[in-house]
Design a protein around this motif. Structure first.
Motif, short mmCIF file in Angstrom:
data_model
loop_
_atom_site.label_atom_id
_atom_site.label_comp_id
_atom_site.label_asym_id
_atom_site.label_seq_id
_atom_site.Cartn_x
_atom_site.Cartn_y
_atom_site.Cartn_z
N LEU A 1 -15.94 -3.18 2.72
CA LEU A 1 -14.97 -2.92 3.79
C LEU A 1 -15.67 -2.26 4.98
O LEU A 1 -16.67 -1.55 4.79
CB LEU A 1 -13.87 -1.98 3.27
N PRO A 2 -15.14 -2.45 6.20
CA PRO A 2 -15.68 -1.71 7.35
C PRO A 2 -15.61 -0.21 7.07
O PRO A 2 -14.69 0.24 6.37
CB PRO A 2 -14.73 -2.07 8.49
N GLU A 3 -16.53 0.55 7.65
CA GLU A 3 -16.71 1.95 7.24
C GLU A 3 -15.43 2.79 7.25
O GLU A 3 -15.07 3.42 6.27
CB GLU A 3 -17.78 2.61 8.11
N GLN A 4 -14.72 2.76 8.41
CA GLN A 4 -13.54 3.63 8.49
C GLN A 4 -12.45 3.21 7.50
O GLN A 4 -11.82 4.04 6.86
CB GLN A 4 -12.99 3.61 9.92
N ARG A 5 -12.28 1.89 7.38
CA ARG A 5 -11.27 1.37 6.46
C ARG A 5 -11.58 1.78 5.02
O ARG A 5 -10.71 2.17 4.26
CB ARG A 5 -11.21 -0.16 6.59
N ARG A 6 -12.89 1.69 4.69
CA ARG A 6 -13.31 2.05 3.34
C ARG A 6 -13.03 3.53 3.08
O ARG A 6 -12.52 3.93 2.04
CB ARG A 6 -14.81 1.77 3.17
N ARG A 7 -13.33 4.35 4.09
CA ARG A 7 -13.16 5.78 3.95
C ARG A 7 -11.68 6.12 3.71
O ARG A 7 -11.32 6.89 2.83
CB ARG A 7 -13.63 6.43 5.25
N ILE A 8 -10.81 5.51 4.55
CA ILE A 8 -9.38 5.75 4.43
C ILE A 8 -8.87 5.30 3.06
O ILE A 8 -8.16 6.03 2.37
CB ILE A 8 -8.62 5.00 5.55
N PHE A 9 -9.31 4.11 2.65
CA PHE A 9 -8.84 3.58 1.36
C PHE A 9 -9.26 4.49 0.21
O PHE A 9 -8.46 4.82 -0.67
CB PHE A 9 -9.39 2.16 1.13
N LYS A 10 -10.50 4.96 0.25
CA LYS A 10 -10.99 5.84 -0.83
C LYS A 10 -10.25 7.18 -0.83
O LYS A 10 -9.96 7.73 -1.89
CB LYS A 10 -12.49 6.06 -0.70
N TRP B 1 -0.43 -7.16 -6.60
CA TRP B 1 -0.79 -5.97 -5.83
C TRP B 1 -1.13 -4.82 -6.77
O TRP B 1 -2.08 -4.09 -6.57
CB TRP B 1 0.37 -5.53 -4.91
N LEU B 2 -0.31 -4.67 -7.78
CA LEU B 2 -0.50 -3.59 -8.75
C LEU B 2 -1.86 -3.73 -9.42
O LEU B 2 -2.58 -2.75 -9.62
CB LEU B 2 0.63 -3.67 -9.78
N TRP B 3 -2.20 -4.97 -9.74
CA TRP B 3 -3.47 -5.22 -10.40
C TRP B 3 -4.64 -4.82 -9.52
O TRP B 3 -5.58 -4.15 -9.97
CB TRP B 3 -3.57 -6.71 -10.79
N VAL B 4 -4.60 -5.20 -8.24
CA VAL B 4 -5.67 -4.87 -7.30
C VAL B 4 -5.81 -3.35 -7.17
O VAL B 4 -6.90 -2.79 -7.24
CB VAL B 4 -5.41 -5.50 -5.91
N TRP B 5 -4.67 -2.68 -7.05
CA TRP B 5 -4.67 -1.23 -6.90
C TRP B 5 -5.27 -0.56 -8.13
O TRP B 5 -6.08 0.36 -8.04
CB TRP B 5 -3.23 -0.75 -6.68
N ASP B 6 -4.88 -1.02 -9.30
CA ASP B 6 -5.40 -0.44 -10.54
C ASP B 6 -6.90 -0.66 -10.66
O ASP B 6 -7.65 0.23 -11.05
CB ASP B 6 -4.69 -1.05 -11.76
N ALA B 7 -7.33 -1.88 -10.33
CA ALA B 7 -8.75 -2.21 -10.46
C ALA B 7 -9.59 -1.40 -9.48
O ALA B 7 -10.77 -1.17 -9.70
CB ALA B 7 -8.96 -3.70 -10.23
N ALA B 8 -8.98 -0.95 -8.38
CA ALA B 8 -9.72 -0.20 -7.36
C ALA B 8 -9.92 1.26 -7.77
O ALA B 8 -10.62 2.00 -7.08
CB ALA B 8 -9.00 -0.28 -6.02
N ALA C 1 0.83 -1.21 0.00
CA ALA C 1 0.00 0.00 0.00
C ALA C 1 0.87 1.26 0.00
O ALA C 1 0.60 2.20 -0.74
CB ALA C 1 -0.93 -0.01 1.21
N ARG C 2 1.93 1.24 0.83
CA ARG C 2 2.82 2.41 0.87
C ARG C 2 3.46 2.65 -0.49
O ARG C 2 3.56 3.78 -0.96
CB ARG C 2 3.92 2.22 1.91
N SER D 1 -7.26 7.72 0.01
CA SER D 1 -5.94 7.54 -0.56
C SER D 1 -6.01 7.22 -2.06
O SER D 1 -5.42 7.90 -2.89
CB SER D 1 -5.20 6.41 0.17
N ARG D 2 -6.80 6.19 -2.38
CA ARG D 2 -6.80 5.71 -3.77
C ARG D 2 -7.53 6.65 -4.72
O ARG D 2 -7.08 6.89 -5.83
CB ARG D 2 -7.45 4.31 -3.83
#
Lengths: 325, 180
Positions: B122-131, A45-52, A13-14, B133-134
């Protein structure tokens, strides 16, 4: 189940979110280069990240990249390079023409840009028309007009240089790089613009400068004497940081460490010599170094580190890796 | 297809910025992913792809390419290796991974849809953090400040979110294949 040699999720993730440290990225690159299992794990990992991601996010990233590319291909240095290429292709014909018709050959009307290149190991000292002194690091290029205009002085830098600018009221001095615009009132400062991810920074020795992350009017930070900043290419953000006391080592040849953890020593060596170095055990990064080096080679400094802390060095794909004996 | 490529490349060679932009936008994501596989992080991959396109523009007049995609993939492959060489000074090319150009998988709509559903699970906080960032591209520190958390917590939650997406994915896909 085959996760044993794989990449830990938090590290993945980092790496993907642009939060990994330089030494983490370096170790990651080494593993990618030598370990096929590690490579396919990374691809997952890269694939999961891209798909997200979403289309919207992809489009935004693409817009940012397109803008950056536009800026690059319209920069004077780039255009100059293009012109030089075209010139060398036409060189033979031009030379012939010049020989045959010397009377018709008139010099091109005021060629606007001069270009100084410091190649190999050498540092070039340049004095500009306004009295500004520039030390240009090896492998760097500076382009500037033969004569500055009445309202501003502007130069373009690829690589790294130290500037001692003569103050001139009402005629600010600008340094442009691929990513930054540095506006100066009258001061001495260092600008780095290397291609490495951590290669862009500004450090001020005296006076004041204003650093913009793009054109004038964009996000900017005012820096005073003894302050520095880095530019994060991934996020296009400026961040003020503590001045690395050895920031001018490339010019002075002096490296001074005082109770400095090896993690920091490695960063300083990378920055000064542009050679990657790391260690394979966390406790090595915590060792503290005191002492100074004067005009020593990278190899010599590494040798001293090994003797001092009883380490041995290996070179893995060009990265010097220190480990316990 | 080949003809359209050729026409686009002819326009590019003539200095048509619109054609250049089309080529860039069509292939950017694919090349970024390709470079990232080799060089290992997004920022480095972005630098590599920038160089690929800057070089194309610089040499556009001498460009003789019939099919754009294989050409771009090869250029990205070479530039990625050059990047590794520059960051690992004495390395020899033999040590670097041989990458099959065909290895690049195309975007798979179905799998992307599944990942999106998994994110919502995902659990709410985890989902929020992930979104944050991503999708919003925020730094861990910014996320921590906004949510009143420590950076360590953000880091841990990001790892767990990614781990969950990765480990759930094969099962969900297997189930959906069975139902096909």
């Amino acid at each position: 189940m085959k996760q044993t040699t794989g990449i830990d999720a938090a590290l993945a993730a980092r790496l993907l979110a642009g939060e990994a440290s330089e030494s983490e990225k370096e170790r990651h690159r080494i593993s990618l280069a030598v370990d096929a299992d590690y490579r396919s794990d990374w691809a997952q990992w890269l694939w999961v990240w891209d798909a997200a991601g979403t289309e919207e996010v992809d489009r935004r990233d693409c817009d940012v990249a397109w803008t950056r590319l536009q800026r690059k291909i319209h920069s004077p240095l780039f255009l100059l390079k293009e012109r030089t290429l075209a010139l060398s292709l036409a060189a033979a014909a031009v030379l012939l023409l010049a020989l045959l018709l010397p009377l018709l050959w008139t010099p091109a009307a005021n060629q606007p840009e001069l270009l100084v290149t410091a190649g190999g190991e050498d540092i070039q000292e340049v004095v500009l028309e306004d009295g500004t002194r520039v030390s240009l690091n090896a492998n760097s290029r500076l382009s500037f007009p033969e004569e500055f205009g009445p309202h501003e002085r502007r130069v373009y830098l690829h690589g790294e240089a130290w500037f001692e600018v003569e103050a001139q009221g009402g005629r600010p001095f600008y340094v442009e790089t691929e990513d930054l615009l540095v506006k100066v009132v009258g001061t001495a400062f260092n600008v780095r613009s290397w291609p490495e991810p951590t290669g862009v920074s500004v450090e001020v020795g005296s006076g004041r400068v204003e650093v913009h992350s793009g054109l004038e009017g964009s996000e900017h930070i005012l820096l005073q004497k003894g302050e520095g900043l880095v530019f994060h290419r991934s996020t296009k953000r400026l961040e003020q940081v503590a001045l690395n006391r050895n920031y001018l080592a490339w010019k002075t040849g002096q490296l001074i460490f005082e109770d400095t953890p090896l993690s920091e020593v490695f960063q300083t060596l990378e920055r000064t010599y542009r050679r990657p170095i790391t260690a394979d055990h966390p406790t090595i990064f915590e060792e503290k170094l005191g002492g100074s080096f004067s005009h020593q080679s990278f190899e010599h400094v590494v040798e001293v580190l090994c003797t001092t802390f009883q380490l041995e060095q290996h070179t893995v794909n060009g990265v010097v890796v220190l480990s316990r004996k | 297809m080949g003809n359209a490529d050729q026409e686009l490349m002819e326009r590019l060679a003539a200095g048509d910025a619109g054609a250049f932009e089309t080529v860039f936008r069509t292939h950017y994501r694919l090349l970024l992913r390709y470079a990232c596989k080799i060089v290992g992080d997004k920022a480095a991959a972005e630098d590599v792809v920038q160089l690929v396109f800057a070089n194309i523009w610089e040499g556009r007049k001498r460009l003789k390419v019939k099919q754009i995609k294989p050409y771009l993939l090869r250029a990205t492959h070479n530039k990625s290796l050059t990047f590794l060489m520059q960051h690992q000074r004495q390395s020899s090319l033999e040590l670097l991974p041989p990458m099959a150009e065909e290895e690049v998988d195309e975007v798979d709509e179905q799998r992307e849809e599944v990942v999106r559903l998994l994110i919502d699970a995902l659990p709410e906080q985890r989902r929020r953090i992930f979104k944050m960032s991503r999708l919003d591209g925020l730094k861990y520190r910014e996320i921590a400040t906004q949510l009143g958390l420590s950076v360590k917590t953000v880091e841990a939650q990001m790892g767990k979110a990614l781990q969950f997406l990765r480990s759930s994915l094969p099962q969900v896909l297997k189930n959906s294949e069975v139902s096909d």
